[in-house]
Scaffold this active site. Structure first.
Site, PDB file in Angstrom:
ATOM      1  N   HIS A 120      -1.410   0.350  -9.964  1.00 12.08           N
ATOM      2  CA  HIS A 120      -2.124  -0.533  -9.030  1.00 12.08           C
ATOM      3  C   HIS A 120      -2.852  -1.660  -9.776  1.00 12.08           C
ATOM      4  O   HIS A 120      -4.051  -1.880  -9.599  1.00 12.08           O
ATOM      5  CB  HIS A 120      -3.106   0.259  -8.144  1.00 12.08           C
ATOM      6  CG  HIS A 120      -3.445  -0.475  -6.863  1.00 12.08           C
ATOM      7  ND1 HIS A 120      -3.715   0.156  -5.691  1.00 12.08           N
ATOM      8  CD2 HIS A 120      -3.546  -1.806  -6.594  1.00 12.08           C
ATOM      9  CE1 HIS A 120      -3.981  -0.741  -4.742  1.00 12.08           C
ATOM     10  NE2 HIS A 120      -3.882  -1.946  -5.282  1.00 12.08           N
ATOM     11  N   ARG A 133       0.876  -1.173   0.000  1.00  7.81           N
ATOM     12  CA  ARG A 133       0.000   0.000   0.000  1.00  7.81           C
ATOM     13  C   ARG A 133       0.912   1.221   0.000  1.00  7.81           C
ATOM     14  O   ARG A 133       1.971   1.193   0.648  1.00  7.81           O
ATOM     15  CB  ARG A 133      -0.885   0.039   1.257  1.00  7.81           C
ATOM     16  CG  ARG A 133      -2.105  -0.859   1.189  1.00  7.81           C
ATOM     17  CD  ARG A 133      -3.187  -0.333   0.238  1.00  7.81           C
ATOM     18  NE  ARG A 133      -4.323  -1.232   0.196  1.00  7.81           N
ATOM     19  CZ  ARG A 133      -4.487  -2.216  -0.694  1.00  7.81           C
ATOM     20  NH1 ARG A 133      -3.578  -2.433  -1.623  1.00  7.81           N
ATOM     21  NH2 ARG A 133      -5.568  -2.973  -0.660  1.00  7.81           N
ATOM     22  N   GLU A 176      -3.822   7.745  -5.149  1.00  9.88           N
ATOM     23  CA  GLU A 176      -4.085   7.051  -6.415  1.00  9.88           C
ATOM     24  C   GLU A 176      -5.352   7.617  -7.038  1.00  9.88           C
ATOM     25  O   GLU A 176      -6.314   7.853  -6.304  1.00  9.88           O
ATOM     26  CB  GLU A 176      -4.232   5.547  -6.158  1.00  9.88           C
ATOM     27  CG  GLU A 176      -2.934   4.941  -5.630  1.00  9.88           C
ATOM     28  CD  GLU A 176      -3.036   3.440  -5.334  1.00  9.88           C
ATOM     29  OE1 GLU A 176      -4.056   2.829  -5.705  1.00  9.88           O
ATOM     30  OE2 GLU A 176      -2.119   2.895  -4.738  1.00  9.88           O
TER      31      GLU A 176
HETATM   32  P1  NAD Z   1      -1.607 -11.642   3.705  1.00 11.23           P
HETATM   33  O1  NAD Z   1      -2.492 -11.287   4.831  1.00 11.23           O
HETATM   34  O2  NAD Z   1      -1.648 -13.028   3.150  1.00 11.23           O
HETATM   35  O3  NAD Z   1      -0.090 -11.346   4.110  1.00 11.23           O
HETATM   36  C1  NAD Z   1       0.363 -10.244   4.828  1.00 11.23           C
HETATM   37  C2  NAD Z   1       1.513 -10.712   5.703  1.00 11.23           C
HETATM   38  O4  NAD Z   1       2.167  -9.580   6.285  1.00 11.23           O
HETATM   39  C3  NAD Z   1       1.056 -11.603   6.846  1.00 11.23           C
HETATM   40  O5  NAD Z   1       1.855 -12.773   6.857  1.00 11.23           O
HETATM   41  C4  NAD Z   1       1.307 -10.756   8.076  1.00 11.23           C
HETATM   42  O6  NAD Z   1       1.632 -11.518   9.210  1.00 11.23           O
HETATM   43  C5  NAD Z   1       2.490  -9.933   7.616  1.00 11.23           C
HETATM   44  N1  NAD Z   1       2.732  -8.725   8.416  1.00 11.23           N
HETATM   45  C6  NAD Z   1       1.832  -7.875   8.948  1.00 11.23           C
HETATM   46  N2  NAD Z   1       2.471  -6.889   9.615  1.00 11.23           N
HETATM   47  C7  NAD Z   1       3.796  -7.127   9.484  1.00 11.23           C
HETATM   48  C8  NAD Z   1       4.955  -6.458   9.937  1.00 11.23           C
HETATM   49  N3  NAD Z   1       4.879  -5.352  10.682  1.00 11.23           N
HETATM   50  N4  NAD Z   1       6.153  -6.961   9.601  1.00 11.23           N
HETATM   51  C9  NAD Z   1       6.255  -8.090   8.866  1.00 11.23           C
HETATM   52  N5  NAD Z   1       5.183  -8.769   8.415  1.00 11.23           N
HETATM   53  C10 NAD Z   1       3.979  -8.294   8.723  1.00 11.23           C
HETATM   54  O7  NAD Z   1      -1.929 -10.601   2.576  1.00 11.23           O
HETATM   55  P2  NAD Z   1      -1.435 -10.640   1.047  1.00 11.23           P
HETATM   56  O8  NAD Z   1      -2.503 -11.214   0.200  1.00 11.23           O
HETATM   57  O9  NAD Z   1      -0.059 -11.188   0.983  1.00 11.23           O
HETATM   58  O10 NAD Z   1      -1.410  -9.077   0.754  1.00 11.23           O
HETATM   59  C11 NAD Z   1      -0.523  -8.220   1.488  1.00 11.23           C
HETATM   60  C12 NAD Z   1      -0.905  -6.773   1.243  1.00 11.23           C
HETATM   61  O11 NAD Z   1      -0.619  -6.439  -0.105  1.00 11.23           O
HETATM   62  C13 NAD Z   1      -2.405  -6.501   1.401  1.00 11.23           C
HETATM   63  O12 NAD Z   1      -2.726  -6.176   2.741  1.00 11.23           O
HETATM   64  C14 NAD Z   1      -2.652  -5.367   0.468  1.00 11.23           C
HETATM   65  O13 NAD Z   1      -2.503  -4.130   1.132  1.00 11.23           O
HETATM   66  C15 NAD Z   1      -1.562  -5.496  -0.587  1.00 11.23           C
HETATM   67  N6  NAD Z   1      -2.075  -5.974  -1.887  1.00 11.23           N
HETATM   68  C16 NAD Z   1      -1.742  -5.293  -3.005  1.00 11.23           C
HETATM   69  C17 NAD Z   1      -2.183  -5.730  -4.236  1.00 11.23           C
HETATM   70  C18 NAD Z   1      -1.813  -4.995  -5.491  1.00 11.23           C
HETATM   71  O14 NAD Z   1      -2.563  -5.042  -6.447  1.00 11.23           O
HETATM   72  N7  NAD Z   1      -0.689  -4.343  -5.529  1.00 11.23           N
HETATM   73  C19 NAD Z   1      -2.990  -6.881  -4.344  1.00 11.23           C
HETATM   74  C20 NAD Z   1      -3.304  -7.571  -3.184  1.00 11.23           C
HETATM   75  C21 NAD Z   1      -2.834  -7.108  -1.961  1.00 11.23           C
END
Ligand code: NAD
Length: 309
Positions: free
Chosen positions: A275, A227, A256
């Site tokens: 994005h 994000r 965005e």
């Molecule tokens: P997810 O929940 O599977 O994984 C997120 C991981 O981050 C988890 O393992 C969590 O424990 C870890 N985490 C949280 N806080 C942390 C910290 N302070 N330090 C280290 N690790 C930490 O989610 P995901 O599907 O992998 O997606 C991750 C993020 O990516 C979403 O929350 C979203 O904001 C973003 N995203 C972006 C797109 C895009 O199009 N660019 C698409 C999907 C998701």
């Protein structure tokens, strides 16, 4: 009370054609209806699937966020009405993993520069020292959830050394060394690529700022697919201007669409994707399958996958 219909909020049209999504929900045993902002009438027999939050959603029986990052949704509001909120994590490992792999390959093999030159019909020889292979390089993946693991799998497959940052020290496939978030400095210190794959939370906001860029190698690239606010964008522009790091691959931004006036557009060593990390021509299938799975769990009284409130 069992759910009697699924309301698909029109905001999903930002990412996925709404008709394709509804067609893909053909296994759902209840009617599917489109809702907009003019008909905020919901009760506990309604389910809602939406890309964006609305204040009136917590009146429904169940609300599904059609994104992995549910940071825009007010989880407290759901907890106070008891309406379960679920998100769409678990389906972006391949799509966003491939996007990150593309950034790394583009930077290493200079594809972004060749395309810029091609636009000028220029046959271009880069400085000898610039091209490199990703094989043999180190990538540090910060956040090892669905996306982080997807990145790790592709990077390992490309011959890279994958290290990672996560809150638990449990082993993760394809990752050779795990650091705790408190040791972020140490984790990013030697990496050629640093990938942000964490959710936006109070702990991760501004996680990458001046001190982190100074800690990184001066030939390192930052990739943000998480994000926008996870990276201090102002500090990033300064770091790029002062050659503190080599460049950045950015899919997400503080604002965005990225405003036309942003200095980020002008750097040769910045690749901007608007994005689109999760978007492919079959995204509607992946989302629909997940909604159907959680719908079944709700109807049968089982715990809901991806429940976040
Ligand atoms: P997810 O929940 O599977 O994984 C997120 C991981 O981050 C988890 O393992 C969590 O424990 C870890 N985490 C949280 N806080 C942390 C910290 N302070 N330090 C280290 N690790 C930490 O989610 P995901 O599907 O992998 O997606 C991750 C993020 O990516 C979403 O929350 C979203 O904001 C973003 N995203 C972006 C797109 C895009 O199009 N660019 C698409 C999907 C998701």
């Amino acid at each position: 009370e069992p759910l009697e219909r699924l309301c698909v909020h029109e905001s999903i049209d930002e990412k996925v054609p709404i008709d394709s999504f509804i067609d893909a929900l053909n296994d759902l045993p209840v009617p599917v209806e489109v809702i907009g902002d003019d008909d905020p009438e919901l009760d506990e027999t309604d389910a809602v699937a939406s890309y964006r939050p609305r204040e009136w959603f917590p009146d429904a029986g169940w609300v599904h966020c059609l994104r992995a990052g549910y940071d825009e949704f007010d989880t407290d509001a759901y907890e106070s009405t008891g309406t379960p909120l679920t998100n769409s994590t678990g389906i972006h490992g391949t799509t966003v993993g491939e996007l990150v792999a593309s950034y790394m390959l583009m930077f290493a093999r200079r594809m972004h520069v060749y395309r810029d030159q091609q636009n000028q019909r220029q046959w271009y020889d880069p400085p000898y020292e610039q091209p490199f292979t990703v094989a043999g390089e180190t990538v540090c993946v910060v956040g090892l959830g669905t996306i982080g693991r997807g990145v790790a799998e592709y990077a390992d497959g490309m011959g890279m050394d994958v290290i990672g940052v996560r809150r638990s020290d449990e082993d993760v496939r394809h990752v050779s060394t795990i650091y705790s978030p408190a040791d972020l400095d140490e984790a990013i210190d030697e990496a050629r690529f640093v990938v942000a794959a964490v959710p936006k939370t109070p702990e991760t906001e501004g996680m990458f700022s001046t001190a982190e860029f100074e800690q990184m190698r001066d030939d390192a690239y930052l990739i943000n697919v998480a994000r926008g606010p996870v990276v201090d964008q102002h500090a990033l522009v300064d770091a790029l201007e002062d050659d503190v790091i080599a460049g950045a691959g950015l899919d997400v931004f503080e604002t965005e669409p990225l405003p036309e006036s942003s200095p980020l557009w002008d750097f040769e060593e910045v690749i901007i994707s608007p994005h689109e990390g999760s978007t492919t021509n079959r995204y509607h299938h992946d989302l629909a399958e997940l909604v159907e799975e959680i719908f079944d769990q709700y109807q049968s009284g089982n715990p809901l996958r991806n429940r976040v409130a």
